[in-house]
Structures are given as C-alpha cells and as structure tokens.
Write a protein that holds these residues in place. Structure first.
Motif, mmCIF file in Angstrom:
data_model
loop_
_atom_site.group_PDB
_atom_site.id
_atom_site.type_symbol
_atom_site.label_atom_id
_atom_site.label_comp_id
_atom_site.label_asym_id
_atom_site.label_seq_id
_atom_site.Cartn_x
_atom_site.Cartn_y
_atom_site.Cartn_z
ATOM 1 N N LEU A 104 -16.213 16.602 0.053
ATOM 2 C CA LEU A 104 -14.917 16.950 0.624
ATOM 3 C C LEU A 104 -14.760 16.325 2.009
ATOM 4 C CD1 LEU A 104 -14.764 20.737 -0.352
ATOM 5 C CD2 LEU A 104 -13.431 18.864 -1.380
ATOM 6 N N TRP A 105 -13.575 15.802 2.267
ATOM 7 C CA TRP A 105 -13.260 15.210 3.559
ATOM 8 C C TRP A 105 -11.753 15.133 3.700
ATOM 9 C CZ3 TRP A 105 -10.388 10.956 5.096
ATOM 10 C CH2 TRP A 105 -10.498 10.589 6.446
ATOM 11 N N GLN A 106 -11.257 15.394 4.902
ATOM 12 C CA GLN A 106 -9.847 15.167 5.194
ATOM 13 C C GLN A 106 -9.716 14.607 6.600
ATOM 14 O OE1 GLN A 106 -7.898 18.974 4.739
ATOM 15 N NE2 GLN A 106 -8.288 19.556 6.855
ATOM 16 N N GLY A 130 0.811 -1.211 0.000
ATOM 17 C CA GLY A 130 0.000 0.000 0.000
ATOM 18 C C GLY A 130 0.841 1.257 0.000
ATOM 19 N N LYS A 131 1.943 1.240 0.751
ATOM 20 C CA LYS A 131 2.832 2.406 0.782
ATOM 21 C C LYS A 131 3.481 2.628 -0.580
ATOM 22 C CE LYS A 131 3.918 2.220 5.721
ATOM 23 N NZ LYS A 131 4.964 1.977 6.759
ATOM 24 N N ALA A 132 3.881 1.536 -1.235
ATOM 25 C CA ALA A 132 4.473 1.654 -2.569
ATOM 26 C C ALA A 132 3.448 2.183 -3.570
ATOM 27 C CB ALA A 132 5.015 0.301 -3.023
ATOM 28 N N ILE A 133 2.206 1.710 -3.463
ATOM 29 C CA ILE A 133 1.143 2.182 -4.347
ATOM 30 C C ILE A 133 0.880 3.668 -4.112
ATOM 31 C CG2 ILE A 133 -1.338 1.999 -4.814
ATOM 32 C CD1 ILE A 133 -1.026 -1.040 -4.205
ATOM 33 N N ALA A 134 0.815 4.071 -2.852
ATOM 34 C CA ALA A 134 0.561 5.479 -2.532
ATOM 35 C C ALA A 134 1.652 6.375 -3.099
ATOM 36 C CB ALA A 134 0.451 5.657 -1.019
ATOM 37 N N ALA A 135 2.906 5.930 -2.996
ATOM 38 C CA ALA A 135 4.016 6.720 -3.545
ATOM 39 C C ALA A 135 3.882 6.841 -5.059
ATOM 40 C CB ALA A 135 5.343 6.068 -3.167
ATOM 41 N N GLY A 136 3.481 5.747 -5.711
ATOM 42 C CA GLY A 136 3.304 5.785 -7.150
ATOM 43 C C GLY A 136 2.173 6.701 -7.572
ATOM 44 N N VAL A 137 1.086 6.684 -6.808
ATOM 45 C CA VAL A 137 -0.048 7.561 -7.118
ATOM 46 C C VAL A 137 0.342 9.018 -6.954
ATOM 47 C CG1 VAL A 137 -2.348 8.281 -6.371
ATOM 48 C CG2 VAL A 137 -1.808 5.854 -6.557
ATOM 49 N N PHE A 138 1.039 9.331 -5.866
ATOM 50 C CA PHE A 138 1.432 10.717 -5.609
ATOM 51 C C PHE A 138 2.331 11.235 -6.734
ATOM 52 C CE2 PHE A 138 3.783 14.170 -3.524
ATOM 53 C CZ PHE A 138 2.737 14.870 -2.938
ATOM 54 N N ALA A 139 3.262 10.406 -7.181
ATOM 55 C CA ALA A 139 4.150 10.801 -8.275
ATOM 56 C C ALA A 139 3.368 10.954 -9.578
ATOM 57 C CB ALA A 139 5.263 9.773 -8.439
ATOM 58 N N GLU A 140 2.412 10.085 -9.804
ATOM 59 C CA GLU A 140 1.612 10.132 -11.032
ATOM 60 C C GLU A 140 0.736 11.376 -11.078
ATOM 61 O OE1 GLU A 140 0.274 8.943 -14.742
ATOM 62 O OE2 GLU A 140 1.934 8.115 -13.563
ATOM 63 N N ILE A 141 0.211 11.789 -9.939
ATOM 64 C CA ILE A 141 -0.640 12.985 -9.898
ATOM 65 C C ILE A 141 0.171 14.238 -10.184
ATOM 66 C CG2 ILE A 141 -2.016 14.464 -8.383
ATOM 67 C CD1 ILE A 141 -2.982 11.944 -6.958
ATOM 68 N N GLY A 142 1.350 14.327 -9.614
ATOM 69 C CA GLY A 142 2.153 15.536 -9.791
ATOM 70 C C GLY A 142 1.719 16.630 -8.820
ATOM 71 N N ASP A 143 1.744 17.859 -9.260
ATOM 72 C CA ASP A 143 1.403 18.997 -8.408
ATOM 73 C C ASP A 143 -0.067 18.917 -7.998
ATOM 74 O OD1 ASP A 143 1.227 21.376 -7.072
ATOM 75 O OD2 ASP A 143 1.724 22.653 -8.789
ATOM 76 N N VAL A 144 -0.322 18.830 -6.700
ATOM 77 C CA VAL A 144 -1.700 18.682 -6.216
ATOM 78 C C VAL A 144 -2.304 19.993 -5.741
ATOM 79 C CG1 VAL A 144 -1.350 16.285 -5.514
ATOM 80 C CG2 VAL A 144 -0.928 18.125 -3.858
ATOM 81 N N ARG A 145 -1.538 21.068 -5.748
ATOM 82 C CA ARG A 145 -2.038 22.334 -5.215
ATOM 83 C C ARG A 145 -3.299 22.785 -5.939
ATOM 84 N NH1 ARG A 145 3.413 25.773 -5.600
ATOM 85 N NH2 ARG A 145 3.457 24.521 -7.526
ATOM 86 N N GLY A 186 -1.173 21.068 -0.218
ATOM 87 C CA GLY A 186 -2.047 22.082 -0.789
ATOM 88 C C GLY A 186 -3.209 21.569 -1.606
ATOM 89 N N GLY A 187 -3.426 20.256 -1.607
ATOM 90 C CA GLY A 187 -4.564 19.710 -2.336
ATOM 91 C C GLY A 187 -5.780 19.555 -1.446
ATOM 92 N N CYS A 188 -6.920 19.308 -2.053
ATOM 93 C CA CYS A 188 -8.141 19.011 -1.315
ATOM 94 C C CYS A 188 -8.477 17.535 -1.520
ATOM 95 C CB CYS A 188 -9.299 19.878 -1.813
ATOM 96 S SG CYS A 188 -9.076 21.651 -1.508
ATOM 97 N N THR A 189 -9.113 16.931 -0.541
ATOM 98 C CA THR A 189 -9.409 15.496 -0.626
ATOM 99 C C THR A 189 -10.901 15.255 -0.416
ATOM 100 O OG1 THR A 189 -8.821 15.248 1.717
ATOM 101 C CG2 THR A 189 -7.103 14.806 0.087
ATOM 102 N N ALA A 190 -11.362 14.141 -0.961
ATOM 103 C CA ALA A 190 -12.785 13.831 -0.907
ATOM 104 C C ALA A 190 -12.990 12.331 -0.855
ATOM 105 C CB ALA A 190 -13.496 14.416 -2.135
ATOM 106 N N LEU A 191 -14.207 11.933 -0.513
ATOM 107 C CA LEU A 191 -14.609 10.531 -0.513
ATOM 108 C C LEU A 191 -15.888 10.386 -1.335
ATOM 109 C CD1 LEU A 191 -14.170 9.517 3.252
ATOM 110 C CD2 LEU A 191 -12.679 8.886 1.342
ATOM 111 N N PRO A 192 -16.049 9.230 -2.004
ATOM 112 C CA PRO A 192 -17.294 8.989 -2.742
ATOM 113 C C PRO A 192 -18.419 8.594 -1.787
ATOM 114 C CG PRO A 192 -15.856 7.093 -2.927
ATOM 115 C CD PRO A 192 -15.088 8.128 -2.151
#
Length: 225
Positions: free
Chosen positions: A127-129, A66-81, A108-114
């Motif tokens: 929106l949720w954090q 899960g940690k490896a996946i999260a790192a990959g997702v964060f890199a794939e998204i790029g700038d989240v601001r 600096g990004g915003c987060t949400a849940l379905p």
C-alpha cells in the motif's frame, strides 16, 4: 513531474528474461527452444525500438497522452470505493499515473505499488499513496518505505508494446507474468500504454498472460482472437 525529470538512477529496466532459460525464471518453457530464441531476439529488438520511439515524443505530448490514458483507466475501473488499485512508478517514457492514484484515493479507493523482492520471484504489492515515504528498491526504482503488503483488486501494468489479443510486451523480466500465475485470486489486469505501441502480435509463449484490457490514449482494446 515527467519521468524524464527523475534522476537517472531511477530509470533502469528489469533484467531481460530472454537472456536466461525460462525454467530458471520459474516459468514454463517453450515447446520449441529455437522458436523461443527467435521470439526472444525479435522481442528484444522491438522493445528497444518502441522505447526509443516513445522517448523521442515531446514530453508535453506524452503528458497529454498520459492524462487521456488516466481518464480512460478511471472510467474502465468504475467504482473504486474499498478497492485496491496497484499502479507503478513511471520511467523511460511510460504514462505517469501518479495523478490517477491521487484521484482513486480521493474517491475512496486504496492504492499500491509493486515491489521487486528478488529476480525470479513474484512481485509483492504494498500500500502507498501520495505523501507516503519512498525508498529505493531493486534497480533504484522508488518503492514504499513502509512494508504494508496487500492483494490488489486491480493491477495496472505498463506495456512497452501490445497486440490485439491484449498480450503485453514488457521489459523482459517476466515479473508480471510470474506474479499473475502464482496469485491465488487473479486481480483484474489493465495494461497501460500508447496507441503507437500496437503490434500485430507479440508471438505469445506458454508463460505469457494476456491483459483483461489495454488502455491507450486512443481508446480501450479488448481481447480479440
């Protein structure tokens, strides 16, 4: 906290779309009803097999993945601001991306849940954090207690299985496909799952919508074919 630690009342999958006619679900029907039934039967068996296999993986290993996946997702998204990223509340062995949501918010990004509004209707995103109150939604899955609807720029969709064309095998409720099909502006959709969940094909039907990419602990899968 691993999702296995969540009370069992939080761990119920959505209803299975294979048990009803696609037209009833608000999705295009198949060209061949028998083919649809055959694919649905196969998908059900694969879904059960893949979920059982990932639940059999030791929690410590799933946490590392899960940690490896999260790192990959964060890199794939790029700038989240200034961007809204929707994830999900993990259950049944899914990668836990809640720490990733904290990281996105810290940058600096915003987060949400379905949120499931009703069977047969598209999802809503609120929106949720970390630290915000939660309540129990459909199937007792935690959802934001405060209704703050939003339109995400990026949607992280958990996959039970996936194929090289980035089609997603989900839980059978059809919620993500229906939601993406009805959104006026399509967000970037990143499928999230484990490398062991790869299939040769999910036998995509008319209603299936491919992910833009799929991130696993072993790397990034981009559509082929």
């Amino acid at each position: 906290m691993a999702d296995d630690d969540i009370p069992a009342t939080f761990a119920s999958p959505a209803c299975f779309m294979h048990e009803v006619d696609p037209a009833y679900m608000g999705l295009p029907g198949p060209l061949d009803l028998q083919a649809w039934k055959d694919v649905s039967r196969w998908r059900k068996a694969e879904r059960e097999r893949l979920i059982a296999e990932r639940l059999a993986v030791p929690a410590e290993k799933r946490e590392r993945q899960g940690k490896a996946i999260a790192a990959g997702v964060f890199a794939e998204i790029g700038d989240v601001r200034g961007r809204i990223v929707s994830a999900y509340w993990p259950f049944r062995g899914e990668p836990d991306l809640r720490p990733l949501l904290q990281r996105i918010a810290a940058h600096g990004g915003c987060t949400a849940l379905p949120v499931v509004v009703e069977t047969g209707r598209p999802l809503e995103f609120h929106l949720w954090q970390e630290g915000d109150a939660l309540t129990r939604g459909a199937w007792n899955i935690p959802v934001p207690a405060e209704h703050r609807p939003c339109t995400p720029d990026i949607v992280l969709a958990p996959v039970v299985g996936y194929d090289p064309a980035c089609y997603r095998l989900g839980y059978g409720g059809g919620f993500f496909d229906r939601t993406l099909a009805t959104m006026p502006t399509r967000p970037r959709v990143i499928g999230v799952g484990y490398g062991a969940s790869k299939l040769a094909t999910i036998y995509p039907q008319m209603h299936d919508i491919a992910m833009d990419v799929i991130v696993t602990e072993t790397g990034i899968i981009r559509p082929q074919g």
